[in-house]
Every structure is written in structure tokens, then in C-alpha cells.
Scaffold this motif. Sequence first.
Motif, PDB file in Angstrom:
ATOM      1  N   PRO A   1       0.801  -1.221   0.000  1.00 18.37           N
ATOM      2  CA  PRO A   1       0.000   0.000   0.000  1.00 18.37           C
ATOM      3  C   PRO A   1       0.835   1.273   0.000  1.00 18.37           C
ATOM      4  O   PRO A   1       0.274   2.362  -0.021  1.00 18.37           O
ATOM      5  CB  PRO A   1      -0.734  -0.110   1.351  1.00 18.37           C
TER       6      PRO A   1
ATOM      7  N   ARG B   1      -5.278  -0.939   3.365  1.00 19.75           N
ATOM      8  CA  ARG B   1      -4.801  -1.091   4.751  1.00 19.75           C
ATOM      9  C   ARG B   1      -5.856  -1.818   5.594  1.00 19.75           C
ATOM     10  O   ARG B   1      -5.521  -2.677   6.416  1.00 19.75           O
ATOM     11  CB  ARG B   1      -4.483   0.281   5.366  1.00 19.75           C
TER      12      ARG B   1
ATOM     13  N   ASN C   1       6.315  -6.089  -0.496  1.00 18.30           N
ATOM     14  CA  ASN C   1       6.452  -5.170   0.627  1.00 18.30           C
ATOM     15  C   ASN C   1       6.671  -5.897   1.942  1.00 18.30           C
ATOM     16  O   ASN C   1       7.449  -5.472   2.788  1.00 18.30           O
ATOM     17  CB  ASN C   1       5.138  -4.404   0.765  1.00 18.30           C
TER      18      ASN C   1
ATOM     19  N   GLY D   1       7.350   5.253  11.782  1.00 17.75           N
ATOM     20  CA  GLY D   1       6.643   6.250  11.000  1.00 17.75           C
ATOM     21  C   GLY D   1       5.480   6.837  11.776  1.00 17.75           C
ATOM     22  O   GLY D   1       5.314   6.575  12.984  1.00 17.75           O
TER      23      GLY D   1
ATOM     24  N   LYS E   1      -1.001   8.060   8.179  1.00 17.02           N
ATOM     25  CA  LYS E   1      -1.713   6.962   7.501  1.00 17.02           C
ATOM     26  C   LYS E   1      -0.815   5.808   7.080  1.00 17.02           C
ATOM     27  O   LYS E   1      -1.247   4.677   6.958  1.00 17.02           O
ATOM     28  CB  LYS E   1      -2.364   7.519   6.225  1.00 17.02           C
ATOM     29  N   HIS E   2       0.447   6.141   6.769  1.00 22.69           N
ATOM     30  CA  HIS E   2       1.349   5.110   6.248  1.00 22.69           C
ATOM     31  C   HIS E   2       2.190   4.454   7.349  1.00 22.69           C
ATOM     32  O   HIS E   2       3.126   3.714   7.047  1.00 22.69           O
ATOM     33  CB  HIS E   2       2.256   5.707   5.163  1.00 22.69           C
TER      34      HIS E   2
ATOM     35  N   PRO F   1       2.477  -1.007   9.197  1.00 19.46           N
ATOM     36  CA  PRO F   1       1.506  -2.014   9.640  1.00 19.46           C
ATOM     37  C   PRO F   1       2.203  -3.239  10.211  1.00 19.46           C
ATOM     38  O   PRO F   1       1.625  -3.986  11.004  1.00 19.46           O
ATOM     39  CB  PRO F   1       0.757  -2.370   8.352  1.00 19.46           C
TER      40      PRO F   1
ATOM     41  N   LEU G   1       4.560  -7.448  14.060  1.00 17.17           N
ATOM     42  CA  LEU G   1       5.326  -8.631  13.646  1.00 17.17           C
ATOM     43  C   LEU G   1       6.826  -8.379  13.798  1.00 17.17           C
ATOM     44  O   LEU G   1       7.556  -9.217  14.349  1.00 17.17           O
ATOM     45  CB  LEU G   1       4.991  -8.977  12.190  1.00 17.17           C
ATOM     46  N   ALA G   2       7.281  -7.217  13.326  1.00 15.28           N
ATOM     47  CA  ALA G   2       8.713  -6.904  13.413  1.00 15.28           C
ATOM     48  C   ALA G   2       9.156  -6.893  14.873  1.00 15.28           C
ATOM     49  O   ALA G   2      10.198  -7.453  15.235  1.00 15.28           O
ATOM     50  CB  ALA G   2       8.989  -5.550  12.765  1.00 15.28           C
TER      51      ALA G   2
HETATM   52  C1  HEM Z   1      12.016  -4.329  10.766  1.00 15.47           C
HETATM   53  C2  HEM Z   1      11.739  -3.129  11.082  1.00 15.47           C
HETATM   54  C3  HEM Z   1      10.789  -2.218  10.367  1.00 15.47           C
HETATM   55  C4  HEM Z   1      10.853  -0.866  10.394  1.00 15.47           C
HETATM   56  C5  HEM Z   1      11.880  -0.018  11.162  1.00 15.47           C
HETATM   57  C6  HEM Z   1       9.758  -0.367   9.598  1.00 15.47           C
HETATM   58  C7  HEM Z   1       9.477   0.978   9.424  1.00 15.47           C
HETATM   59  C8  HEM Z   1       8.479   1.474   8.610  1.00 15.47           C
HETATM   60  C9  HEM Z   1       8.184   2.873   8.410  1.00 15.47           C
HETATM   61  C10 HEM Z   1       8.954   4.040   9.038  1.00 15.47           C
HETATM   62  C11 HEM Z   1       7.133   2.957   7.558  1.00 15.47           C
HETATM   63  C12 HEM Z   1       6.441   4.254   7.089  1.00 15.47           C
HETATM   64  C13 HEM Z   1       6.627   4.508   5.628  1.00 15.47           C
HETATM   65  C14 HEM Z   1       6.067   5.828   5.132  1.00 15.47           C
HETATM   66  O1  HEM Z   1       5.584   6.657   5.908  1.00 15.47           O
HETATM   67  O2  HEM Z   1       6.128   6.063   3.898  1.00 15.47           O
HETATM   68  C15 HEM Z   1       6.777   1.613   7.199  1.00 15.47           C
HETATM   69  C16 HEM Z   1       5.770   1.268   6.314  1.00 15.47           C
HETATM   70  C17 HEM Z   1       5.461  -0.021   5.972  1.00 15.47           C
HETATM   71  N1  HEM Z   1       5.941  -1.182   6.555  1.00 15.47           N
HETATM   72 FE1  HEM Z   1       7.392  -1.304   7.924  1.00 15.47          FE
HETATM   73  N2  HEM Z   1       9.047  -1.428   9.106  1.00 15.47           N
HETATM   74  C18 HEM Z   1       9.628  -2.592   9.561  1.00 15.47           C
HETATM   75  C19 HEM Z   1       9.177  -3.883   9.341  1.00 15.47           C
HETATM   76  C20 HEM Z   1       8.080  -4.216   8.619  1.00 15.47           C
HETATM   77  C21 HEM Z   1       7.550  -5.548   8.457  1.00 15.47           C
HETATM   78  C22 HEM Z   1       8.094  -6.802   9.144  1.00 15.47           C
HETATM   79  C23 HEM Z   1       6.497  -5.463   7.592  1.00 15.47           C
HETATM   80  C24 HEM Z   1       5.569  -6.525   7.080  1.00 15.47           C
HETATM   81  C25 HEM Z   1       5.729  -7.820   7.206  1.00 15.47           C
HETATM   82  C26 HEM Z   1       6.361  -4.067   7.211  1.00 15.47           C
HETATM   83  C27 HEM Z   1       5.438  -3.589   6.307  1.00 15.47           C
HETATM   84  C28 HEM Z   1       5.308  -2.251   5.970  1.00 15.47           C
HETATM   85  C29 HEM Z   1       4.386  -1.777   4.941  1.00 15.47           C
HETATM   86  C30 HEM Z   1       3.461  -2.626   4.076  1.00 15.47           C
HETATM   87  C31 HEM Z   1       4.491  -0.370   4.939  1.00 15.47           C
HETATM   88  C32 HEM Z   1       3.721   0.617   4.055  1.00 15.47           C
HETATM   89  C33 HEM Z   1       2.497   1.084   4.800  1.00 15.47           C
HETATM   90  C34 HEM Z   1       1.692   2.126   4.058  1.00 15.47           C
HETATM   91  O3  HEM Z   1       2.214   2.779   3.144  1.00 15.47           O
HETATM   92  O4  HEM Z   1       0.520   2.293   4.412  1.00 15.47           O
HETATM   93  N3  HEM Z   1       7.319  -3.341   7.870  1.00 15.47           N
HETATM   94  N4  HEM Z   1       7.581   0.724   7.866  1.00 15.47           N
END
Ligand code: HEM
Length: 394
Positions: free
Chosen positions: A63, A75, A228, A337, A340-341, A344, A348-349
Motif C-alpha cells: 500500500p 490497509r 512489501n 513512522g 496513515k502510512h 503495519p 510482527l517486526a
Molecule cells: C524491521 C523493522 C521495520 C521498520 C523499522 C519499519 C518501518 C516502517 C516505516 C517508518 C514505515 C512508514 C513509511 C512511510 O511513511 O512512507 C513503514 C511502512 C510499511 N511497513 Fe514497515 N518497518 C519494519 C518492518 C516491517 C515488516 C516486518 C512489515 C511486514 C511484514 C512491514 C510492512 C510495511 C508496509 C506494508 C508499509 C507501508 C504502509 C503504508 O504505506 O501504508 N514493515 N515501515
Amino acid sequence: MSVPLYDPTGVEPRSATDEQRAEGPLARTPDGHWMVLGHAEAVEVARDHETFSSAVSRFLQVPNGLDGAEHTAVRAATDPFFGPEEMAAFEPALRRIAHDLVDELIADVGPAGTEVDAVSAIGAVFAVRAQTAWLGWPVELEGELLQWMVDNHEATRSGELARTAEVAQRFDAIIDSVLAPRRELGDDAPEDVTTRLMRQRVTVSSEDGEPTGERPLRDEEIVSILRNWTGGDLGSIALCTGVLLSALATMPPVAERLRVGSYAEACAIVDELLRIDDPFVQNRRRATCPVTLAGHRIEEGERLIIHWTSANRDERVFADPDRFDPEGNAPHNLVWGIGKHVCPGRPLATLELVVLLQELLAAADVTPAETVGLRSLAPTGGWSHVPVVLSPRG
Ligand code: HEM
């Protein structure tokens, strides 16, 4: 007001932005993008998703590249995969994976311990095993995914489009290899996260936001979501592991809290250590109209980069950015973050990182190795290599 220049090429993102922030919370890259380095400015951009669009790529990104109602609908359909019950159901399998990996690392190791790289030997291997188990993918993919992570990291750093396109295609082929058999099996496909995602439905709304019905996720949306959930995040878990173990090796009292404290305390420790050294460096946005940010006029269509690593160390919010204060700093932490983004995958992380640390620290003491570590260069943060010594406990 003149705009300071910030060239991220080849720099170590954390120390470079620590210096850059002295010139102001906003900077311009040599190719004309806005670097959002300040905390207040990062929050403003991330929260105002109408002025700052996430549709920045010519490729479908679900997304993260969606805006508005389309983003909200996806979402709503995908966030439940990270719900509390889902996480509780996955925890025992995750603990076994962490336990077995720790066993492999310290089997036959004497009291003097063994030196391992926290990023490649612990974080990357654990990330691949955890993600494949969560998604229901075959364990035989481990070698291929590990090699893909290395190639992806190098391609990203090279900035060469042909290389990044090649690794992206390879990843899509891996995804296709798990989707194709499920499509063939139809109703007999295994009941796992991947199959459930393939069957998931998305709410369709009219232009004024009224729900009008449901539709299945399209194939290209499923591929993008899986990309993603895995492609980017395998690397993030590995980098987070490096940051966490590099810090914990020099903070025995904090390591002890992780050993004996509650899950909530462990989460707070993880969040704060990642704030101090955030390896998930940046995300992009595009201005949808002229706007003023930190006194600078940004024109419609201009690109911005939210620099989470820098925002998480902004002295205007964290007087001493290196001071470890889980409770005090939690309200301002931007590791996951905001808006809205917001990530998610956070539950899990966090579960993966906490379970890994708990299992590792229960079995071994972690101390710094004599071999010197290597910091990552932009666009990734944290460490590329973190040599640590694991010594079996008691
Ligand atoms: C391991 C550490 C992780 C960190 C530090 C992290 C950090 C972030 C951050 C800062 C964003 C915001 C992006 C934005 O505002 O443009 C984000 C978005 C996202 N993350 Fe993570 N993430 C991690 C792990 C994961 C995991 C394990 C998954 C899924 C299995 C995941 C799925 C996503 C997805 C799908 C988005 C996009 C959400 C959207 O645009 O609505 N992330 N992540």
C-alpha cells in the motif's frame, strides 16, 4: 532564505545528518529533492498525506505508493494480518525458529565463545526463516532468499537501475513460485497467510467515500503486497538485529532487562535502541500543491525525502539523542513512522526482534568482538557488519 545542500551519496546517514541538522531542518539534495531532517517537519509531512502524496513511483506499490481511499481500503484489508491474535498464534513457531538458530550458533562452542556477524549470521538468517514460516513458504527458499538479500543490498547501494530491476524481477519470480501452486490447488491450497491474502477482499467505495461493495485483490496487488512484506523487510529485520546487538553488547544491564523483564519492557527497549540508531532511513513523498515547510516554499510536484534516522535524533526534541530513555522518548519515537502510512508490520517486526533477543540472551552472553564493525552507507542505515562474541551461559 537559502537552502543548505545535503549530498547523501556514499555517506553514513546517521553521522552525516547529525552534522547537517546544524544548518536547518530542511536541505536540498544535488538532484533537487527536499531532505526533511527535522522531527517536527517529518511529522508534518507524514501526517499531511493530502499535501504530501506517497504516489512517487511509476511502479505499483501496495500500500505504500497509494493515497486516499484506495490506500485506506487496502490497509483495512491487510492490517488484520498483524492483529494480536495472529501474532499470538505465530509466537510459538517463532520461538522455535529463534531457539534452533541460537542452538546452531553456539553448539559445541567453548566458554571463550564464538565470533559471529550479528547482521548476516543472526539477523538475516532469522529474518528469512521467520518470514517464510509466517507466510507459509517452503523452507527450501532460505538459500535463495539469503542470496537475494545480499544482491538486493548491493544493487540498492549501487543506485544502478538495471541492477535494481534485475533483483526486483528475481524477487517476483520467487513470489510467483509460491503463488502458482496455490492457484492450481484452489480450495485445497494450504491455509496460511499467503493463501489467506490471495482470498482477501477489499472494500470498494464511491467517490464520496460511501462503501459500495467488495472485490478480490488483483494479482499484481497481491504480488506488490508480498514484495512489501518480505523484500524490504527481510533487510530491515537484519539491520535492526545488527543495531540492537551492537548496542546490547556494550549495555549489560539493558541486556539483563531483556532477559528477565516483561514483553512490554522489551518492546520499549527495542524501540529506543532503534530510535538512537534507526536503520530504516527514509521514505519518499511528492508535493501535490505549493506549500511552505520550515520557512521554505516547496512547489507542486517537487519530491521530498522523510529522513527518519535524522528526525529520530533531532536535538530540538531529544536534547541528547544518544541518551537511552525508553519511557521519556517513546512519545516522540518515529522508528515506525506516523500518519496513515505508519508501519503495519510493527507488531510482527517487534515480536520477531524481541523473541530473537530473548532466546539469544537466555542462552548466551553477547559481548563486543575485537573485529571492528562496519557502518552501512546511504540509503541504508545501521551497520553492514556487527561482529559480536556469543558465549554460552552456565
Ligand atoms: C524491521 C523493522 C521495520 C521498520 C523499522 C519499519 C518501518 C516502517 C516505516 C517508518 C514505515 C512508514 C513509511 C512511510 O511513511 O512512507 C513503514 C511502512 C510499511 N511497513 Fe514497515 N518497518 C519494519 C518492518 C516491517 C515488516 C516486518 C512489515 C511486514 C511484514 C512491514 C510492512 C510495511 C508496509 C506494508 C508499509 C507501508 C504502509 C503504508 O504505506 O501504508 N514493515 N515501515
